[in-house]
Design a protein around this motif. Structure first.
Motif, PDB file in Angstrom:
ATOM      1  N   SER A  46      89.468  78.360 -73.591  1.00 18.98           N
ATOM      2  CA  SER A  46      88.555  78.820 -72.542  1.00 18.98           C
ATOM      3  C   SER A  46      89.241  79.734 -71.541  1.00 18.98           C
ATOM      4  O   SER A  46      88.569  80.392 -70.741  1.00 18.98           O
ATOM      5  CB  SER A  46      87.961  77.614 -71.809  1.00 18.98           C
ATOM      6  N   SER A  47      90.583  79.778 -71.564  1.00 19.41           N
ATOM      7  CA  SER A  47      91.338  80.630 -70.643  1.00 19.41           C
ATOM      8  C   SER A  47      92.734  80.820 -71.209  1.00 19.41           C
ATOM      9  O   SER A  47      93.116  80.183 -72.199  1.00 19.41           O
ATOM     10  CB  SER A  47      91.419  79.979 -69.254  1.00 19.41           C
ATOM     11  N   ASP A  48      93.507  81.707 -70.594  1.00 15.37           N
ATOM     12  CA  ASP A  48      94.897  81.879 -71.000  1.00 15.37           C
ATOM     13  C   ASP A  48      95.650  80.545 -70.894  1.00 15.37           C
ATOM     14  O   ASP A  48      95.380  79.738 -69.997  1.00 15.37           O
ATOM     15  CB  ASP A  48      95.593  82.909 -70.112  1.00 15.37           C
ATOM     16  N   CYS A  83      96.782  78.110 -64.668  1.00 18.64           N
ATOM     17  CA  CYS A  83      96.341  77.728 -63.337  1.00 18.64           C
ATOM     18  C   CYS A  83      96.659  76.276 -63.040  1.00 18.64           C
ATOM     19  O   CYS A  83      96.652  75.864 -61.888  1.00 18.64           O
ATOM     20  CB  CYS A  83      94.844  77.982 -63.184  1.00 18.64           C
ATOM     21  N   PRO A 108      96.764  75.385 -69.229  1.00 21.36           N
ATOM     22  CA  PRO A 108      96.300  76.608 -68.586  1.00 21.36           C
ATOM     23  C   PRO A 108      97.244  76.970 -67.458  1.00 21.36           C
ATOM     24  O   PRO A 108      97.697  76.114 -66.702  1.00 21.36           O
ATOM     25  CB  PRO A 108      94.902  76.206 -68.076  1.00 21.36           C
ATOM     26  N   ASP A 112      93.822  72.366 -72.980  1.00 25.17           N
ATOM     27  CA  ASP A 112      92.578  72.888 -73.532  1.00 25.17           C
ATOM     28  C   ASP A 112      92.386  72.306 -74.920  1.00 25.17           C
ATOM     29  O   ASP A 112      93.338  72.187 -75.707  1.00 25.17           O
ATOM     30  CB  ASP A 112      92.641  74.413 -73.600  1.00 25.17           C
TER      31      ASP A 112
END
Length: 263
Positions: free
Chosen positions: A248-250, A24, A22, A114
């Motif tokens: 669940s996210s980029d 982040c 991810p 992920d």
């Protein structure tokens, strides 16, 4: 069983420094916004790479907008949600590489991606009509496979497919778990000869010719190599894709370097 790159998904076992994490969680990565390539090809590390647009492995299509080169010369591969839809990323060399050493430098937490995300590094013949899906493919992959495919815990694998005309033999694979212990730099190496294939994962950025900090290595040397090991030069692929479900996210992959040294 058919390749994970085909229309059906086989049991658990794949392109340049790559890290699939991810965004982040990325560490020491240039976060400036790189420009998307203006054409469906990019030039990088002495090769021309075709960027996939449309169908590819997994449940998200490829989008050329998800591939870019930053000011450091690193290739970014992304899985991105735009207008409610996720798309993935993939590149293939337009030239064919044969026996020799393939090496990628990887930056990021590839041991803890992920659960749906797959990072693939792989010589792959069928994209140039060399063999068909589940033939002529040599994979290094990093993925938890949605926690469904591994025999026990795994977050990486080597999977080597047979030569053209030998699909009935099926792939030979090793699933395993690596632990970077909080590190973010990894070297993935594939050495392909007419009679063997060796995959090696090392922590840190190791030069070709140096083997250090080995996390996993495995050599496949069958008694019938002309059948079980690809025998023709093939394009090389690198991709970031979604196995069975969307993330669940980029997600982001940074490919710092790729080297190919012919045998």
């Amino acid at each position: 069983m058919t390749s994970r790159f085909g229309t059906t998904i086989r049991p658990c076992l794949l392109a340049a420094l790559i890290v699939a994490i991810p965004a982040c969680n990325a560490q020491a990565i240039d976060n400036s916004k790189p420009a998307a390539p203006a054409s469906p090809t990019i030039s990088w590390k002495g090769h021309t790479w075709k960027v996939t647009g449309g169908g590819m492995a997994g449940v998200a299509k490829g989008n050329p907008a998800n591939v870019s080169i930053d000011s450091h010369g690193y290739v970014h591969l992304r899985i991105v949600k735009r207008d409610g839809t996720y798309t993935a990323s993939e590149i293939f060399s337009t030239d064919r590489m044969g026996y020799g050493t393939y090496q990628w430098w990887i930056q990021g937490s590839i041991d803890n991606m992920d659960k749906s995300t797959v990072l693939g590094l792989f010589p792959y013949g069928p994209v140039h009509h060399i063999g068909k899906d589940a033939e002529d493919e040599l994979d290094i992959e990093f993925s938890k496979w949605n926690n469904t495919l591994c025999k026990g815990a795994c977050n990486a694998d080597f999977t080597f497919y047979p030569a053209t005309g030998n699909i009935s033999l099926g792939p030979t694979e090793r699933d395993f778990e690596i632990n970077l212990n909080g590190g973010t730099l990894t070297t993935a190496r594939l050495v392909w000869t007419p009679t063997s294939v060796t995959g090696t994962i090392m922590s840190g950025l190791q030069p070709i010719g140096t083997t250090a900090n080995v996390l996993k290595t495995w050599t496949f040397a069958p008694t019938d190599p002309k059948a079980r090991i690809p025998q023709q030069p093939m394009p090389t692929g690198m991709n970031l894709w979604c196995f069975k479900v969307l993330p669940s996210s980029d997600q982001q992959v940074v490919l710092r370097d790729f080297q190919f040294v012919p045998q």
